[in-house]
Enzyme design. Sequence first.
Site, PDB file in Angstrom:
ATOM      1  N   SER A  13       0.859  -1.184   0.000  1.00 16.06           N
ATOM      2  CA  SER A  13       0.000   0.000   0.000  1.00 16.06           C
ATOM      3  C   SER A  13       0.898   1.239   0.000  1.00 16.06           C
ATOM      4  CB  SER A  13      -0.861   0.004   1.266  1.00 16.06           C
ATOM      5  OG  SER A  13      -1.231   1.335   1.600  1.00 16.06           O
ATOM      6  N   HIS A  38      -0.660  -0.927  -4.546  1.00 13.91           N
ATOM      7  CA  HIS A  38      -2.018  -0.769  -4.021  1.00 13.91           C
ATOM      8  C   HIS A  38      -2.215   0.693  -3.651  1.00 13.91           C
ATOM      9  CE1 HIS A  38      -5.655  -2.143  -1.815  1.00 13.91           C
ATOM     10  NE2 HIS A  38      -5.319  -1.239  -0.914  1.00 13.91           N
ATOM     11  N   ASP A  40      -4.284   3.487  -2.126  1.00  9.69           N
ATOM     12  CA  ASP A  40      -5.414   3.708  -1.195  1.00  9.69           C
ATOM     13  C   ASP A  40      -5.996   5.090  -1.444  1.00  9.69           C
ATOM     14  OD1 ASP A  40      -3.849   1.757   1.321  1.00  9.69           O
ATOM     15  OD2 ASP A  40      -5.780   1.371   0.360  1.00  9.69           O
ATOM     16  N   MET A  42      -8.750   7.761  -0.781  1.00 16.47           N
ATOM     17  CA  MET A  42      -9.728   8.112   0.258  1.00 16.47           C
ATOM     18  C   MET A  42     -10.223   9.543   0.027  1.00 16.47           C
ATOM     19  SD  MET A  42      -7.675   6.610   3.548  1.00 16.47           S
ATOM     20  CE  MET A  42      -6.924   4.978   3.500  1.00 16.47           C
ATOM     21  N   HIS A  71      -7.815   1.084  -4.765  1.00 19.10           N
ATOM     22  CA  HIS A  71      -8.780   0.720  -3.710  1.00 19.10           C
ATOM     23  C   HIS A  71      -9.574   1.993  -3.430  1.00 19.10           C
ATOM     24  CE1 HIS A  71      -9.413  -0.425   0.802  1.00 19.10           C
ATOM     25  NE2 HIS A  71     -10.547  -0.370   0.128  1.00 19.10           N
ATOM     26  N   MET A  73     -11.947   4.122  -1.701  1.00 20.73           N
ATOM     27  CA  MET A  73     -12.705   4.329  -0.466  1.00 20.73           C
ATOM     28  C   MET A  73     -13.347   5.712  -0.585  1.00 20.73           C
ATOM     29  SD  MET A  73      -9.819   2.778   2.097  1.00 20.73           S
ATOM     30  CE  MET A  73      -8.490   2.999   0.922  1.00 20.73           C
ATOM     31  N   MET A 142     -11.586  -6.595   3.665  1.00 25.12           N
ATOM     32  CA  MET A 142     -10.931  -5.693   4.614  1.00 25.12           C
ATOM     33  C   MET A 142     -10.776  -6.398   5.962  1.00 25.12           C
ATOM     34  SD  MET A 142     -10.178  -3.092   2.911  1.00 25.12           S
ATOM     35  CE  MET A 142      -9.504  -2.127   4.269  1.00 25.12           C
ATOM     36  N   GLY A 147      -9.501   3.324   6.314  1.00 29.37           N
ATOM     37  CA  GLY A 147      -9.238   4.747   6.568  1.00 29.37           C
ATOM     38  C   GLY A 147      -7.809   5.006   6.986  1.00 29.37           C
ATOM     39  N   PHE A 148      -7.182   3.993   7.615  1.00 30.73           N
ATOM     40  CA  PHE A 148      -5.824   4.234   8.125  1.00 30.73           C
ATOM     41  C   PHE A 148      -4.973   2.975   8.055  1.00 30.73           C
ATOM     42  CE2 PHE A 148      -6.803   8.410   9.610  1.00 30.73           C
ATOM     43  CZ  PHE A 148      -8.172   8.356   9.902  1.00 30.73           C
ATOM     44  N   GLY A 149      -3.658   3.180   7.946  1.00 29.90           N
ATOM     45  CA  GLY A 149      -2.740   2.047   8.010  1.00 29.90           C
ATOM     46  C   GLY A 149      -2.373   1.780   9.461  1.00 29.90           C
ATOM     47  N   GLY A 150      -1.617   0.707   9.687  1.00 33.72           N
ATOM     48  CA  GLY A 150      -1.101   0.419  11.019  1.00 33.72           C
ATOM     49  C   GLY A 150      -2.116  -0.064  12.038  1.00 33.72           C
ATOM     50  N   ASP A 180      -6.673  -7.046   3.207  1.00 33.29           N
ATOM     51  CA  ASP A 180      -6.081  -5.719   3.341  1.00 33.29           C
ATOM     52  C   ASP A 180      -6.281  -5.167   4.749  1.00 33.29           C
ATOM     53  OD1 ASP A 180      -6.784  -2.567   1.564  1.00 33.29           O
ATOM     54  OD2 ASP A 180      -5.240  -3.131   3.023  1.00 33.29           O
ATOM     55  N   GLY A 181      -5.141  -5.061   5.468  1.00 36.80           N
ATOM     56  CA  GLY A 181      -5.237  -4.436   6.792  1.00 36.80           C
ATOM     57  C   GLY A 181      -4.591  -5.306   7.859  1.00 36.80           C
ATOM     58  N   GLY A 182      -3.485  -4.829   8.403  1.00 33.12           N
ATOM     59  CA  GLY A 182      -2.811  -5.569   9.488  1.00 33.12           C
ATOM     60  C   GLY A 182      -2.113  -6.815   9.017  1.00 33.12           C
ATOM     61  N   GLY A 202       1.108  -2.454   4.187  1.00 30.64           N
ATOM     62  CA  GLY A 202       1.636  -1.088   4.232  1.00 30.64           C
ATOM     63  C   GLY A 202       2.760  -1.025   5.259  1.00 30.64           C
ATOM     64  N   SER A 203       2.358  -1.002   6.527  1.00 30.63           N
ATOM     65  CA  SER A 203       3.386  -0.877   7.599  1.00 30.63           C
ATOM     66  C   SER A 203       4.389  -2.018   7.572  1.00 30.63           C
ATOM     67  CB  SER A 203       2.737  -0.849   8.983  1.00 30.63           C
ATOM     68  OG  SER A 203       1.360  -0.721   8.924  1.00 30.63           O
TER      69      SER A 203
HETATM   70  C1  DX5 Z   1      -6.788   1.006   5.010  1.00 29.91           C
HETATM   71  C2  DX5 Z   1      -6.136   0.675   3.670  1.00 29.91           C
HETATM   72  C3  DX5 Z   1      -5.080  -0.377   3.790  1.00 29.91           C
HETATM   73  C4  DX5 Z   1      -3.955   0.030   4.717  1.00 29.91           C
HETATM   74  C5  DX5 Z   1      -3.029  -1.129   4.953  1.00 29.91           C
HETATM   75  O1  DX5 Z   1      -7.967   1.726   4.773  1.00 29.91           O
HETATM   76  O2  DX5 Z   1      -7.091   0.209   2.757  1.00 29.91           O
HETATM   77  O3  DX5 Z   1      -4.558  -0.659   2.494  1.00 29.91           O
HETATM   78  O4  DX5 Z   1      -3.254   1.114   4.177  1.00 29.91           O
HETATM   79  O5  DX5 Z   1      -2.069  -0.697   5.878  1.00 29.91           O
HETATM   80  P1  DX5 Z   1      -1.397  -1.751   6.900  1.00 29.91           P
HETATM   81  O6  DX5 Z   1      -0.806  -2.817   6.059  1.00 29.91           O
HETATM   82  O7  DX5 Z   1      -0.394  -0.920   7.641  1.00 29.91           O
HETATM   83  O8  DX5 Z   1      -2.506  -2.261   7.779  1.00 29.91           O
HETATM   84 ZN    ZN Z   2      -6.323  -0.582   0.847  1.00 28.90          ZN
END
Ligand code: DX5
Ligand code: ZN
Length: 226
Positions: A13, A38, A40, A42, A71, A73, A142, A147-150, A180-182, A202-203
């Site tokens: 991401s 990817h 993101d 938003m 993606h 959003m 999801m 909305g956010f990474g990490g 996608d996510g964590g 992402g992270s």
């Molecule tokens: C959240 C995004 C994800 C996010 C993944 O809304 O769609 O793609 O950035 O970030 P990590 O891998 O850090 O959870």
């Molecule tokens: Zn995403």
Amino acid sequence: MNENNLHIEICPSILPADFSRLGSELEALEEAGADRIHWDIMDGNFVPNLTIGPDTVASCRKNVEIPFEAHLMVEDPDLLSPMFIEAGCELIMVHVESVRHLDRTLNVILNSGAKAGVTLNPSTPIESITNVLHLVDQVLIMSVNPGFGGQKYLPSQEDKIKVLRNIITERDLSIHIEIDGGINENTIGQATKAGANVFVAGSAVFNHPNGPARAIQDLRKIASSA
Ligand code: DX5
Ligand code: ZN
């Protein structure tokens, strides 16, 4: 190969990237072995965060060869999809929760020459997409609230992935299941076992102490042997 015999793809991401040097960040990800980028996207309405628009994606298209997936959003994917296809995204993923006429929205994306995908928030059931699976190349599950990474991985989504993988197998469809996510070294194995084969990270990629190449390599290794 993993127990489901699935082809594994790792898609970083861009959310954690240094946006002041996005082009070279993408070059580093491609160099590090990323399968896709990817994006993101938003809009500050569908999710409480605001990222980038199609012009930024378009300006980075020349930097790498690997595919771009968007993606979305956003509250109005029908308005924005054509712009991201024009910007160079090969795959457009639309949140089920953001459209009234999903079949039409997906057909418009397909008729523009791009691949189509659907995205489900954690609370949205698989039943909401069983009537459009014939139109999609990928389903994005999801494993965080968008909305956010990490954020912390939601293992509850694995049951959804299992149900979806069974439906895909029964109907003999060839659809990627992306999660996608964590996603990191501790969660990718169980997500693979559930039936996912494409992983957004992402992270886990940007914060790896030994850099993105090692992160992608480790993630791919764990998923391939899960
Ligand atoms: C959240 C995004 C994800 C996010 C993944 O809304 O769609 O793609 O950035 O970030 P990590 O891998 O850090 O959870
Ligand atoms: Zn995403």
